[in-house]
Each structure stands twice: as structure tokens, then as C-alpha cells.
Scaffold this active site. Structure first.
Site, PDB file in Angstrom:
ATOM      1  N   HIS A  54     -59.594 -76.081  33.326  1.00 27.70           N
ATOM      2  CA  HIS A  54     -60.014 -74.787  33.856  1.00 27.70           C
ATOM      3  C   HIS A  54     -60.881 -74.967  35.099  1.00 27.70           C
ATOM      4  CE1 HIS A  54     -59.019 -72.805  29.806  1.00 27.70           C
ATOM      5  NE2 HIS A  54     -58.036 -72.643  30.669  1.00 27.70           N
ATOM      6  N   CYS A  92     -57.958 -77.661  43.176  1.00 28.75           N
ATOM      7  CA  CYS A  92     -56.922 -77.980  42.178  1.00 28.75           C
ATOM      8  C   CYS A  92     -55.623 -78.451  42.826  1.00 28.75           C
ATOM      9  CB  CYS A  92     -56.633 -76.758  41.314  1.00 28.75           C
ATOM     10  SG  CYS A  92     -58.027 -76.294  40.272  1.00 28.75           S
ATOM     11  N   HIS A 111     -51.795 -76.642  33.214  1.00 31.63           N
ATOM     12  CA  HIS A 111     -52.335 -77.462  32.111  1.00 31.63           C
ATOM     13  C   HIS A 111     -51.378 -78.602  31.758  1.00 31.63           C
ATOM     14  CE1 HIS A 111     -55.926 -75.273  31.250  1.00 31.63           C
ATOM     15  NE2 HIS A 111     -55.339 -74.193  30.764  1.00 31.63           N
ATOM     16  N   HIS A 146     -50.486 -70.810  35.234  1.00 27.60           N
ATOM     17  CA  HIS A 146     -51.697 -71.362  34.623  1.00 27.60           C
ATOM     18  C   HIS A 146     -51.350 -72.387  33.533  1.00 27.60           C
ATOM     19  CE1 HIS A 146     -55.932 -71.061  33.087  1.00 27.60           C
ATOM     20  NE2 HIS A 146     -55.345 -71.356  31.945  1.00 27.60           N
ATOM     21  N   GLU A 147     -50.485 -71.989  32.611  1.00 25.36           N
ATOM     22  CA  GLU A 147     -50.145 -72.902  31.511  1.00 25.36           C
ATOM     23  C   GLU A 147     -49.398 -74.123  32.032  1.00 25.36           C
ATOM     24  OE1 GLU A 147     -51.682 -72.628  28.860  1.00 25.36           O
ATOM     25  OE2 GLU A 147     -52.294 -70.537  29.009  1.00 25.36           O
ATOM     26  N   CYS A 170     -58.755 -68.805  41.565  1.00 24.58           N
ATOM     27  CA  CYS A 170     -57.784 -69.882  41.308  1.00 24.58           C
ATOM     28  C   CYS A 170     -56.976 -69.573  40.046  1.00 24.58           C
ATOM     29  CB  CYS A 170     -58.528 -71.202  41.142  1.00 24.58           C
ATOM     30  SG  CYS A 170     -57.468 -72.580  40.685  1.00 24.58           S
TER      31      CYS A 170
END
Ligand SMILES: [Zn+2]
Ligand SMILES: [Zn+2]
Length: 163
Positions: free
Chosen positions: A127, A155, A121, A117-118, A133
Site C-alpha cells: 500500500h 510505485c 499487489h 490495485h489488486e 496512487c
């Protein structure tokens, strides 16, 4: 955290991204980020201490302490798109934190999701409203458990060369 667990996390994350990613265990100077009132560590200070990653490379610092940002009770992690760095806290990913029995498999799954997740980014992803997801925001651990370690069809194309 045990070396074998770190290795396992590096393997899992390395299998997802086609981009050199350094996953660092621990922070050399935790004290500078400690808030004695909150008894937590300021995420952004720890993140800043990672410095800048090389171009095309990503750095994720793994913290074994509880981290926060102002206005939130805690965060699972934080990323900085400019420096290409991220931080993930393992603290609240452990069953033991909630008084439950240790579950290593579940813990590794959670940690993998939060790291991916990070990293998402750091590649510019925001988000995602799809709760399966990996880019879905985890407000609580239940959100983390519900989402998968992979990017949804919306994404995925956005970071295609990286995965
Ligand atoms: Zn996020
Ligand atoms: Zn998505």
C-alpha cells in the site's frame, strides 16, 4: 455482469499492463465460501478456488457478491502474490448499493482502479501513502474515488517492466 462491461474492463486493464492478464467473470462455486451469519462470502476461499496462474500471467476473478476477510467488515478485493491471482468484488462499487442512481461510467472507473490495485499487489507492491496512487488502500469508496487508476512516481518504477 454484462459481457460488454467485462470487455470494457478487460480493455482498460489490458491497456495498463504489459502482462497477459485473464479477467474472469464470476465464480463457479460461490456456495463453498458463503457465511450465512455474515451473509457475505469469504474472499480468501474464492481466491483459492482460482488456483495458480501460469508464470508471467495473472488471473483476476470478478465477484458480483459482497466479500470479506476476518476482522474487516468487507473488502473490495484481495490478492495472492504467490499464485499470481486476485479477486475483486463489484458489489460495493455500484451506486445502487448505496441507494443512489446507477452510474455506469463511475462504476467502470471504480472497478478498473480496484482491479489495477489488486494486480499491483500480485507484482509485489504494497500500500502507498499517496492518496492519488492506485496502490493507496481503500478503506471506503471515497478513497477509491479519490485515487487514480495509475501508479504514482514512487510505485511506478517498482513494476516498470509490467506497465
Ligand atoms: Zn490493497
Ligand atoms: Zn504509489
Amino acid at each position: 455482469m454484462a459481457d460488454e462491461m467485462m470487455e470494457e474492463l478487460r480493455d482498460r486493464v489490458g491497456g495498463i499492463f504489459h502482462c497477459p492478464t485473464e479477467i474472469k467473470a464470476g465464480f463457479s462455486d460461490l456456495a463453498q465460501a458463503y457465511d450465512s451469519q455474515r451473509k457475505q462470502y469469504l474472499s480468501s476461499k474464492l481466491l483459492a478456488s482460482l488456483g495458480e496462474s501460469e508464470r508471467e500471467e495473472r488471473v483476476v476473478g470478478i465477484a458480483d457478491v459482497d466479500i470479506y476477510v476476518p476482522r474487516l467488515n468487507f473488502v473490495f478485493g484481495e490478492a495472492d502474490i504467490v499464485s499470481g491471482t486476485a479477486i475483486v468484488s463489484l458489489c460495493r462499487l455500484r451506486q445502487e448499493y448505496y441507494g443512489l442512481a446507477l452510474d455506469e461510467a463511475l462504476f467502470l472507473e471504480r472497478a478498473t482502479k480496484e482491479i489495477v490495485h489488486e494486480l499491483g499487489h500480485t507484482f509485489g507492491l504494497e500500500h502507498c501513502s499517496n492518496n492519488k496512487c492506485v496502490m493507496h488502500f481503500s478503506n471506503s469508496l471515497a478513497d477509491t474515488d479519490l485515487k487514480e487508476a495509475s501508479f504514482c512516481p514512487k510505485c511506478r518504477p517498482k513494476i516498470m517492466p509490467m506497465i
